[in-house]
Design a protein around this motif. Structure first.
Motif, PDB file in Angstrom:
ATOM      1  N   VAL A 258       0.826  -1.207   0.000  1.00  0.00           N
ATOM      2  CA  VAL A 258       0.000   0.000   0.000  1.00  0.00           C
ATOM      3  C   VAL A 258       0.860   1.257   0.000  1.00  0.00           C
ATOM      4  N   SER A 259       1.893   1.270   0.840  1.00  0.00           N
ATOM      5  CA  SER A 259       2.712   2.482   0.983  1.00  0.00           C
ATOM      6  C   SER A 259       3.661   2.683  -0.190  1.00  0.00           C
ATOM      7  N   GLY A 260       4.114   1.573  -0.818  1.00  0.00           N
ATOM      8  CA  GLY A 260       5.111   1.673  -1.875  1.00  0.00           C
ATOM      9  C   GLY A 260       6.496   1.976  -1.370  1.00  0.00           C
ATOM     10  N   ASP A 261       6.666   2.027  -0.061  1.00  0.00           N
ATOM     11  CA  ASP A 261       7.959   2.343   0.541  1.00  0.00           C
ATOM     12  C   ASP A 261       8.667   1.041   0.912  1.00  0.00           C
ATOM     13  N   PRO A 262       9.836   0.736   0.326  1.00  0.00           N
ATOM     14  CA  PRO A 262      10.510  -0.537   0.598  1.00  0.00           C
ATOM     15  C   PRO A 262      11.189  -0.606   1.954  1.00  0.00           C
ATOM     16  N   HIS A 263      11.211   0.495   2.699  1.00  0.00           N
ATOM     17  CA  HIS A 263      11.919   0.517   3.983  1.00  0.00           C
ATOM     18  C   HIS A 263      11.007   0.752   5.179  1.00  0.00           C
ATOM     19  N   ALA A 264       9.862   1.400   4.978  1.00  0.00           N
ATOM     20  CA  ALA A 264       9.023   1.825   6.101  1.00  0.00           C
ATOM     21  C   ALA A 264       8.568   0.650   6.961  1.00  0.00           C
ATOM     22  N   GLY A 265       8.137  -0.443   6.335  1.00  0.00           N
ATOM     23  CA  GLY A 265       7.662  -1.577   7.107  1.00  0.00           C
ATOM     24  C   GLY A 265       8.734  -2.157   8.006  1.00  0.00           C
ATOM     25  N   ARG A 266       9.948  -2.264   7.482  1.00  0.00           N
ATOM     26  CA  ARG A 266      11.053  -2.794   8.290  1.00  0.00           C
ATOM     27  C   ARG A 266      11.369  -1.870   9.466  1.00  0.00           C
ATOM     28  N   LEU A 267      11.416  -0.563   9.214  1.00  0.00           N
ATOM     29  CA  LEU A 267      11.701   0.389  10.287  1.00  0.00           C
ATOM     30  C   LEU A 267      10.599   0.380  11.345  1.00  0.00           C
ATOM     31  N   GLU A 268       9.356   0.313  10.883  1.00  0.00           N
ATOM     32  CA  GLU A 268       8.250   0.239  11.826  1.00  0.00           C
ATOM     33  C   GLU A 268       8.335  -1.044  12.659  1.00  0.00           C
ATOM     34  N   ALA A 269       8.684  -2.140  12.032  1.00  0.00           N
ATOM     35  CA  ALA A 269       8.796  -3.409  12.752  1.00  0.00           C
ATOM     36  C   ALA A 269       9.891  -3.338  13.807  1.00  0.00           C
ATOM     37  N   ASP A 270      11.024  -2.740  13.465  1.00  0.00           N
ATOM     38  CA  ASP A 270      12.115  -2.621  14.436  1.00  0.00           C
ATOM     39  C   ASP A 270      11.670  -1.827  15.662  1.00  0.00           C
ATOM     40  N   ALA A 271      10.950  -0.737  15.428  1.00  0.00           N
ATOM     41  CA  ALA A 271      10.460   0.069  16.547  1.00  0.00           C
ATOM     42  C   ALA A 271       9.447  -0.723  17.371  1.00  0.00           C
ATOM     43  N   PHE A 272       8.602  -1.487  16.707  1.00  0.00           N
ATOM     44  CA  PHE A 272       7.616  -2.314  17.400  1.00  0.00           C
ATOM     45  C   PHE A 272       8.290  -3.365  18.276  1.00  0.00           C
ATOM     46  N   PHE A 273       9.233  -4.108  17.706  1.00  0.00           N
ATOM     47  CA  PHE A 273       9.874  -5.176  18.471  1.00  0.00           C
ATOM     48  C   PHE A 273      10.713  -4.635  19.621  1.00  0.00           C
ATOM     49  N   ALA A 274      11.257  -3.437  19.467  1.00  0.00           N
ATOM     50  CA  ALA A 274      11.996  -2.824  20.573  1.00  0.00           C
ATOM     51  C   ALA A 274      11.080  -2.565  21.760  1.00  0.00           C
ATOM     52  N   SER A 275       9.793  -2.334  21.472  1.00  0.00           N
ATOM     53  CA  SER A 275       8.822  -2.079  22.538  1.00  0.00           C
ATOM     54  C   SER A 275       8.145  -3.350  23.027  1.00  0.00           C
ATOM     55  N   ALA A 276       8.292  -4.440  22.286  1.00  0.00           N
ATOM     56  CA  ALA A 276       7.530  -5.655  22.579  1.00  0.00           C
ATOM     57  C   ALA A 276       8.372  -6.776  23.178  1.00  0.00           C
ATOM     58  N   SER A 277       9.580  -6.478  23.602  1.00  0.00           N
ATOM     59  CA  SER A 277      10.450  -7.520  24.165  1.00  0.00           C
ATOM     60  C   SER A 277      10.742  -7.221  25.630  1.00  0.00           C
ATOM     61  N   PRO A 278      10.444  -8.189  26.527  1.00  0.00           N
ATOM     62  CA  PRO A 278       9.651  -9.392  26.289  1.00  0.00           C
ATOM     63  C   PRO A 278       8.175  -9.044  26.110  1.00  0.00           C
ATOM     64  N   PRO A 279       7.383  -9.983  25.617  1.00  0.00           N
ATOM     65  CA  PRO A 279       7.662 -11.403  25.382  1.00  0.00           C
ATOM     66  C   PRO A 279       8.145 -11.743  23.967  1.00  0.00           C
ATOM     67  N   LEU A 280       8.111 -10.795  23.036  1.00  0.00           N
ATOM     68  CA  LEU A 280       8.457 -11.131  21.654  1.00  0.00           C
ATOM     69  C   LEU A 280       9.967 -11.028  21.422  1.00  0.00           C
ATOM     70  N   ARG A 281      10.723 -11.765  22.238  1.00  0.00           N
ATOM     71  CA  ARG A 281      12.186 -11.724  22.097  1.00  0.00           C
ATOM     72  C   ARG A 281      12.650 -12.457  20.844  1.00  0.00           C
ATOM     73  N   ALA A 282      11.975 -13.559  20.510  1.00  0.00           N
ATOM     74  CA  ALA A 282      12.382 -14.357  19.350  1.00  0.00           C
ATOM     75  C   ALA A 282      11.840 -13.707  18.081  1.00  0.00           C
ATOM     76  N   ARG A 283      12.234 -12.472  17.850  1.00  0.00           N
ATOM     77  CA  ARG A 283      11.734 -11.695  16.720  1.00  0.00           C
ATOM     78  C   ARG A 283      12.460 -12.084  15.442  1.00  0.00           C
ATOM     79  N   PRO A 284      11.862 -11.819  14.295  1.00  0.00           N
ATOM     80  CA  PRO A 284      12.564 -12.086  13.037  1.00  0.00           C
ATOM     81  C   PRO A 284      13.664 -11.061  12.793  1.00  0.00           C
ATOM     82  N   THR A 285      14.631 -11.459  12.004  1.00  0.00           N
ATOM     83  CA  THR A 285      15.657 -10.534  11.532  1.00  0.00           C
ATOM     84  C   THR A 285      15.516 -10.417  10.019  1.00  0.00           C
ATOM     85  N   TRP A 286      16.222  -9.448   9.453  1.00  0.00           N
ATOM     86  CA  TRP A 286      15.997  -9.110   8.046  1.00  0.00           C
ATOM     87  C   TRP A 286      17.132  -9.570   7.148  1.00  0.00           C
TER      88      TRP A 286
END
Length: 344
Positions: A258-286
């Motif tokens: 939808v956004s057409g931005d190849p980087h925004a989703g990854r950056l948003e995910a990084d910010a999300f996982f930084a706030s969600a650990s724990p319990p989401l420690r076993a997060r994906p990497t890129w």
């Protein structure tokens, strides 16, 4: 923490609840989300029923029988499939519209398909958490509504902010402003009407606070489910939450459709996982690479989904797949999708 202005995408499709879901629909991949109560037939089940001990046992039984799966594989599949159905609409709405649909299981239904996977989410309420800057709250208040608000408040209304339920009470009187008034938006496909109301349950000041609400809603919805699933198989917290994290990561990356931005989703995910650990420690990497002159982001899961026990092959995102093989598979997958293909 990534500054909000560095990872925010332009809001799209801001109007009523259903319009918000339709605006993010391309990012939900082969799943979809609807507003309102679905027909009781056709595989729909209330989330509260599915999450009950009997509901979980029935869902696991379908997966075991259909896929000839062990208890561990069935629990892993159910965790991933159910999580994807819950987090997909929430993550994509957060990234693309800066809104979060309410994830209270009492207001959600999911549709189960053959084999035990879920392909749709129904939000039976129209509750959303938004930002103070959302056009729903910054739209001018018509004189009739302002007069009532003054009466209710016992004095002048100093801010033109609509309280929760205003759009439900006056569906034909208020509509979002046009896109010319809000240049950071991408138009309004339709106004808020009686057929597409929205209930604002909370308005927050900034993206960081909204992101924290996203984390708390996802964890709050799924934590009891995982707690009940864990005794049903020999899988630890890391494996179960890793399955959730993988679906969150995938949802973030899919927002590029939808956004057409190849980087925004990854950056948003990084910010999300930084706030969600724990319990989401076993997060994906890129796994980032360039294919045919365009940047792509692939994903390496933080835990194995155990699908190889059924298919005799490791998934592309599996942590047991070498980086070179993963990239080769992703390049082939991109080419099969045609224009607009993603590495997810």
């Amino acid at each position: 923490m990534i500054p909000a202005q560095n990872c925010a995408t332009r809001p799209v499709g801001l109007a009523g609840f259903g319009s918000t879901l339709r605006a993010v629909a391309p990012a939900l991949d082969h799943r979809h989300a609807i507003a309102g109560s679905p027909e009781p037939a056709d595989g729909w089940i209330d989330a509260t029923d599915l999450r009950s001990p009997a509901g979980l046992d029935a869902a696991l039984g379908v997966i075991r029988d259909h896929h000839q799966a062990s208890a561990e594989v069935a629990v892993s599949y159910l965790t991933a499939w159910y999580a994807a159905t819950v987090v997909g609409p929430a993550v994509t709405a957060f990234v693309l519209t800066r809104r979060i649909p309410d994830l209270d299981p009492a207001g959600i239904s999911v549709r189960c398909r053959e084999g035990g996977w879920f392909d749709a989410t129904a939000f039976r309420t129209r509750r959303m958490t938004i930002m103070h800057s959302d056009p729903v709250l910054t739209a001018p208040v018509p004189a009739r509504i302002a007069s009532e608000l003054i009466t209710q408040a016992g004095g002048p209304v100093t801010e033109q902010v609509l309280p929760a339920g205003t759009y439900d009470r006056y569906p034909d009187s208020v509509g979002p402003p046009d896109s010319a008034s809000y240049p950071d938006s991408v138009g309004y496909p339709e106004g808020i009407t009686a057929d597409d109301p929205i209930e604002v349950v909370e308005a927050v000041a900034d993206v960081e606070t909204l992101r924290a609400r996203l984390v708390s809603q996802i964890v709050g919805h799924l934590e009891p489910v995982l707690a009940d699933l864990r005794p049903r198989a020999r899988l630890g917290h890391a494996a179960l939450w890793g399955a959730v994290a993988a679906q969150c990561g995938r949802a973030f990356l899919l927002t590029e459709r939808v956004s057409g931005d190849p980087h925004a989703g990854r950056l948003e995910a990084d910010a999300f996982f930084a706030s969600a650990s724990p319990p989401l420690r076993a997060r994906p990497t890129w796994q980032q690479f360039v294919h045919r002159g365009r940047p792509y982001t692939g994903m390496r899961r933080g835990s194995c989904c155990l699908a190889h026990r059924v298919t005799a092959e490791f998934c592309t995102a599996c942590p047991f797949v070498a980086a070179e093989e993963r990239e080769n598979r992703l390049r082939e997958w991109i080419d099969t999708q045609g224009p607009g293909g993603l590495a997810v």
